[in-house]
Design an enzyme around this catalytic site. Structure first.
Site, PDB file in Angstrom:
ATOM      1  N   LYS A  47       0.865  -1.189   0.000  1.00 38.85           N
ATOM      2  CA  LYS A  47       0.000   0.000   0.000  1.00 38.85           C
ATOM      3  C   LYS A  47       0.898   1.235   0.000  1.00 38.85           C
ATOM      4  CE  LYS A  47      -1.976   2.899   2.123  1.00 38.85           C
ATOM      5  NZ  LYS A  47      -1.789   4.340   1.820  1.00 38.85           N
ATOM      6  N   GLU A  69       9.059   0.842  11.100  1.00 39.56           N
ATOM      7  CA  GLU A  69      10.138   1.792  10.832  1.00 39.56           C
ATOM      8  C   GLU A  69       9.515   3.170  10.971  1.00 39.56           C
ATOM      9  OE1 GLU A  69      13.667   1.644  10.352  1.00 39.56           O
ATOM     10  OE2 GLU A  69      13.225   0.289   8.689  1.00 39.56           O
ATOM     11  N   CYS A  94      13.482   9.923   7.634  1.00 42.61           N
ATOM     12  CA  CYS A  94      13.272   9.507   9.019  1.00 42.61           C
ATOM     13  C   CYS A  94      14.567   9.561   9.821  1.00 42.61           C
ATOM     14  CB  CYS A  94      12.667   8.118   9.065  1.00 42.61           C
ATOM     15  SG  CYS A  94      13.497   6.943   8.002  1.00 42.61           S
ATOM     16  N   GLU A 119       9.724  15.543  15.599  1.00 43.80           N
ATOM     17  CA  GLU A 119      10.175  15.345  14.221  1.00 43.80           C
ATOM     18  C   GLU A 119       9.501  16.396  13.334  1.00 43.80           C
ATOM     19  OE1 GLU A 119       8.841  11.784  11.978  1.00 43.80           O
ATOM     20  OE2 GLU A 119      10.962  11.539  11.490  1.00 43.80           O
TER      21      GLU A 119
HETATM   22  P1  NAI Z   1       1.436   8.322   8.011  1.00 47.28           P
HETATM   23  O1  NAI Z   1       2.072   7.446   9.029  1.00 47.28           O
HETATM   24  O2  NAI Z   1       0.026   8.751   8.240  1.00 47.28           O
HETATM   25  O3  NAI Z   1       1.488   7.616   6.580  1.00 47.28           O
HETATM   26  C1  NAI Z   1       2.362   6.569   6.215  1.00 47.28           C
HETATM   27  C2  NAI Z   1       1.580   5.480   5.484  1.00 47.28           C
HETATM   28  O4  NAI Z   1       0.656   4.884   6.391  1.00 47.28           O
HETATM   29  C3  NAI Z   1       0.748   5.959   4.301  1.00 47.28           C
HETATM   30  O5  NAI Z   1       0.764   4.965   3.307  1.00 47.28           O
HETATM   31  C4  NAI Z   1      -0.645   6.073   4.905  1.00 47.28           C
HETATM   32  O6  NAI Z   1      -1.679   5.964   3.954  1.00 47.28           O
HETATM   33  C5  NAI Z   1      -0.668   4.902   5.842  1.00 47.28           C
HETATM   34  N1  NAI Z   1      -1.609   5.005   6.964  1.00 47.28           N
HETATM   35  C6  NAI Z   1      -2.136   6.114   7.524  1.00 47.28           C
HETATM   36  N2  NAI Z   1      -2.930   5.782   8.553  1.00 47.28           N
HETATM   37  C7  NAI Z   1      -2.905   4.432   8.645  1.00 47.28           C
HETATM   38  C8  NAI Z   1      -3.515   3.487   9.532  1.00 47.28           C
HETATM   39  N3  NAI Z   1      -4.308   3.877  10.526  1.00 47.28           N
HETATM   40  N4  NAI Z   1      -3.237   2.181   9.349  1.00 47.28           N
HETATM   41  C9  NAI Z   1      -2.406   1.764   8.377  1.00 47.28           C
HETATM   42  N5  NAI Z   1      -1.823   2.602   7.514  1.00 47.28           N
HETATM   43  C10 NAI Z   1      -2.066   3.930   7.647  1.00 47.28           C
HETATM   44  O7  NAI Z   1       2.365   9.584   7.842  1.00 47.28           O
HETATM   45  P2  NAI Z   1       1.960  11.017   7.242  1.00 47.28           P
HETATM   46  O8  NAI Z   1       0.643  11.426   7.776  1.00 47.28           O
HETATM   47  O9  NAI Z   1       2.129  10.962   5.793  1.00 47.28           O
HETATM   48  O10 NAI Z   1       3.091  11.939   7.865  1.00 47.28           O
HETATM   49  C11 NAI Z   1       2.982  12.442   9.186  1.00 47.28           C
HETATM   50  C12 NAI Z   1       4.320  12.544   9.842  1.00 47.28           C
HETATM   51  O11 NAI Z   1       4.863  11.244  10.003  1.00 47.28           O
HETATM   52  C13 NAI Z   1       5.371  13.279   9.053  1.00 47.28           C
HETATM   53  O12 NAI Z   1       5.295  14.655   9.263  1.00 47.28           O
HETATM   54  C14 NAI Z   1       6.638  12.685   9.603  1.00 47.28           C
HETATM   55  O13 NAI Z   1       6.995  13.326  10.806  1.00 47.28           O
HETATM   56  C15 NAI Z   1       6.261  11.262   9.906  1.00 47.28           C
HETATM   57  N6  NAI Z   1       6.675  10.350   8.828  1.00 47.28           N
HETATM   58  C16 NAI Z   1       7.750   9.556   9.018  1.00 47.28           C
HETATM   59  C17 NAI Z   1       8.188   8.735   7.999  1.00 47.28           C
HETATM   60  C18 NAI Z   1       9.364   7.862   8.151  1.00 47.28           C
HETATM   61  O14 NAI Z   1       9.992   7.516   7.161  1.00 47.28           O
HETATM   62  N7  NAI Z   1       9.699   7.429   9.335  1.00 47.28           N
HETATM   63  C19 NAI Z   1       7.535   8.710   6.694  1.00 47.28           C
HETATM   64  C20 NAI Z   1       6.371   9.540   6.603  1.00 47.28           C
HETATM   65  C21 NAI Z   1       5.990  10.331   7.641  1.00 47.28           C
END
Ligand code: NAI
Ligand code: MG
Length: 494
Positions: free
Chosen positions: A200, A274, A308, A405
Site C-alpha cells: 500500500k 520503521e 526519518c 520530528e
Molecule cells: P502516516 O504514518 O500517516 O502515513 C504513512 C503510510 O501509512 C501511508 O501509506 C498512509 O496511507 C498509511 N496510513 C495512515 N494511517 C494508517 C492506519 N491507521 N493504518 C495503516 N496505515 C495507515 O504519515 P503522514 O501522515 O504521511 O506523515 C505524518 C508525519 O509522520 C510526518 O510529518 C513525519 O513526521 C512522519 N513520517 C515519518 C516517515 C518515516 O519515514 N519514518 C515517513 C512519513 C511520515
C-alpha cells in the site's frame, strides 16, 4: 525543452551576483507517459476499485494534477489478500529459491533499463530533485533487488536456521518520502524469502509503485505474487487488520505505528515498524570543518529533510560552534531551490500542503519559544509547496523543534562541551533511529557509537545506505531491521 525556464527557475538561495547564474538544465519529462487514470494491481492485472472510487495525485512543485488513481476499499483489500494467498500456496511458496532469484534479477535489470523514466516520475509525483531520484532512489531500489536476488537460493546459509521458511502473505504500508525505494525495501526481501506481497503506497505518491507493478508484469512475475493497492489510511488499516495477512511491515509516522501495534496485539501476526526520528549529528572540535559542514547539509537538507533518519539536531562542540555555524550558513547560501526536474536543483518541493503546514507550525513554535531563526535569502516559487532551508540557533533541549520530528528542511543547533554531555543530549529523545559523529579520533568514534542509542551511527559521513547494511530503530523509532541478513529475518520463520 532547451532554454525553457523550469518552474521555480532554480533560484540560488543567496541573492548572488545577478550577472552570474546557472542556466536552466531541465530533465525532459517526455520520457515518462502518465496515464489519465490508474487502477489497482491485483492478481497480475490493473483494474478499478470495486466501488469505482478514485483520488487525484498532484505534482507538489506546481499543484498540477498528474493522474486519477483508484482508491482501494475493503473488498479490494480482500481480493488482493486472496490473490496473494493463492499465489503463495500454488506458485511462489513452492518455487525453488534459484527460480525466484531469476525474477528478482529481472526486476532489478528492468529498473536499471527504465531508470530515467522512474527518476522523472518520482520527481514529478514527490517533488524531490531529479539528481536525488536519479542518483539515489532509483539506483538503490535496483540494488535492493539485486542484493536480495542473491539471497533467494542461499537462505539456509543466512545464519537464520538450517531450513528457514517464508511467513506467507506480507502486508506492507509505505510512506511518501522515498516512494520507489521504500517499495523496493519492502518487496525485495519479502519475495526473496518466498513470501507474497500486498503493498500500500502513500496517497500522495502512488505513481512509481504502480510503474513498479508494471515492471513486475514485464518481468513475467506470476500473478498475485505482488499486489499494489493505492489508497489512503483506511486502506492501510484494512490491510493491517486483515486476518489473511501473516506479516505487516510499516514505515511511517510513530503515531500510526502505535495504532498498528495496538491493532495487531494478540493476533500472532509478525510486525516490523520503521518510524520517526530526531537524530543528533555530533560535531567535535577536531572534526574537519568543511567535511562536517557537507555532512550537516546532506544530513538535514537531503530530500527536503523528509527523511526519518535526518540529522535534524546538530550538536556542535562549543569551541567551534561559531565557525561551524558561519560556514554552514555560507554553504546554505549556495543551495539552489526550485524546479525538481532541473538537474542543478538541490532543494525541491515539500511533498504536500499538510506537510508544509506541519513544518510551518513547528518552526513558528521554535521562534515563539525563543530560538533564533535564519534562512538564506531565497525566493520561493509562487505555485506549489516550498520551504526555505532554515537553521535555528540558541535552541534548548526543551523546545519543540529539539524534540519533535519536523520532517522538513529545518536544522536545530545545540552546543555541548564534553563528550559525556554530547551523549546525554543526543540520547535525550524518545526516538532512536540514527546518529552522526564527526571527529578525527577513531577511539572517540567507537566510544560514541557504544553510547549512542540509535540503530545506525554514521562516522564522518551521513545518510549513507547500502542493501547489505541493516537499518532500523529503537524505542519510538520502531523495531525490526531492513537490509542485510538481519532484514531477511523479518520475512522468515527460522
Ligand atoms: P502516516 O504514518 O500517516 O502515513 C504513512 C503510510 O501509512 C501511508 O501509506 C498512509 O496511507 C498509511 N496510513 C495512515 N494511517 C494508517 C492506519 N491507521 N493504518 C495503516 N496505515 C495507515 O504519515 P503522514 O501522515 O504521511 O506523515 C505524518 C508525519 O509522520 C510526518 O510529518 C513525519 O513526521 C512522519 N513520517 C515519518 C516517515 C518515516 O519515514 N519514518 C515517513 C512519513 C511520515
Ligand atoms: Mg497521516
Amino acid at each position: 525543452m532547451a532554454g525553457k525556464q523550469g518552474q521555480g527557475g532554480g533560484v540560488a538561495a543567496r541573492a548572488a551576483d545577478p550577472a552570474w547564474d546557472y542556466a536552466p538544465a531541465p530533465e525532459s519529462r517526455d520520457i515518462v507517459t502518465i496515464a489519465a487514470e490508474y487502477g489497482l494491481f491485483t492478481d497480475g492485472e490493473f483494474g478499478p476499485a470495486a466501488d469505482g472510487r478514485q483520488f487525484p495525485t498532484i505534482n507538489p512543485a506546481t499543484e498540477e494534477p498528474l493522474a486519477r488513481v483508484a482508491l482501494a476499499g475493503q473488498p479490494d483489500v480482500d481480493r488482493a489478500v486472496a490473490a496473494a494467498r493463492a499465489a503463495y500456496q500454488r506458485v511462489w511458496g513452492p518455487m525453488p529459491g534459484a527460480e525466484r532469484a531469476k525474477y528478482l534479477y529481472r526486476i532489478a535489470r528492468i529498473l536499471q533499463e527504465r531508470a530515467r523514466e522512474f527518476a522523472v516520475l518520482e520527481s514529478l509525483d514527490n517533488g524531490k530533485p531529479i539528481k536525488e531520484s536519479r542518483d539515489v532512489d532509483v539506483p538503490l531500489a535496483a540494488a535492493h533487488f539485486f542484493y536480495h536476488a542473491g539471497w533467494a537460493d542461499k537462505l539456509e546459509y543466512a545464519g537464520l536456521g538450517s531450513a528457514p521458511r517464508p511467513l506467507g502473505v506480507a502486508g506492507q504500508v509505505i510512506p511518501w518520502n522515498f516512494p520507489l525505494l521504500m517499495a523496493a525495501w519492502k518487496l525485495a526481501p519479502a519475495l526473496a524469502a518466498g513470501n507474497t506481497c500486498v503493498l500500500k503506497p502513500a496517497e500522495t505518491t502512488p505513481l512509481t509503485a504502480l510503474l513498479l507493478a508494471e515492471v513486475c508484469q514485464q518481468a513475467g512475475l506470476p500473478p498475485g505474487v505482488v499486489n499494489v493497492l493505492t489508497g489512503a489510511g483506511p486502506a492501510g488499516a484494512a490491510l493491517v487488520s486483515h486476518p489473511g495477512v501473516d506479516k505487516i511491515a510499516f514505515t511511517g509516522s510513530t503515531e500510526v505505528g502505535k495504532e498498528i501495534s495496538r491493532a495487531m496485539a494478540g493476533t500472532g501476526k509478525r510486525l516490523t515498524l520503521e518510524l520517526g526520528g530526531k537524530a543528533a549529528n555530533v560535531v567535535f572540535d577536531d572534526a574537519p570543518v568543511d567535511q562536517a559542514v557537507e555532512g550537516i547539509v546532506n544530513g538535514i537538507f537531503f530530500n527536503q529533510g523528509h527523511v526519518c533518519c535526518a540529522g535534524s539536531r546538530l550538536l556542535v562542540q562549543e569551541s567551534v560552534a561559531d565557525t561551524v555555524v558561519d560556514r554552514l550558513k555560507d554553504r546554505l547560501g549556495t543551495l539552489r531551490l526550485g524546479d525538481p526536474l532541473d538537474k542543478n536543483t538541490d532543494i525541491g518541493a515539500i511533498n504536500s500542503r499538510e506537510q508544509l503546514d506541519k513544518i510551518s507550525e513547528l518552526t513558528a513554535a521554535g521562534e515563539a519559544e525563543g530560538a533564533e531563526r535564519w534562512s538564506p535569502p531565497c525566493r520561493l516559487p509562487e505555485k506549489g509547496y516550498w520551504f526555505a532551508p532554515t537553521v535555528f540557533t540558541g535552541v534548548s533541549q526543551s523546545y519543540r523543534i529539539a524534540r519533535e520530528e519536523i520532517f522538513g528542511p529545518v536544522l536545530s543547533v545545540l552546543t555541548f562541551r564534553t563528550p559525556e554531555e554530547a551523549v546525554a543530549k543526543a540520547n535525550n529523545t524518545p526516538y532512536g533511529l540514527s546518529a552522526g559523529v564527526w571527529t578525527e579520533k577513531g577511539s572517540r568514534i567507537l566510544w560514541m557509537a557504544q553510547r549512542l542509542r540509535a540503530g545506525v551511527v554514521w562516522a564522518n559521513t551521513y545518510n549513507r545506505f547500502d542493501p547489505a547494511s541493516p537499518f532500523g530503530g529503537y524505542r519510538e523509532s520502531g523495531f525490526g531491521r531492513e537490509g542485510g541478513r538481519h532484514g531477511l529475518a523479518a520475512y522468515l520463520d527460522a
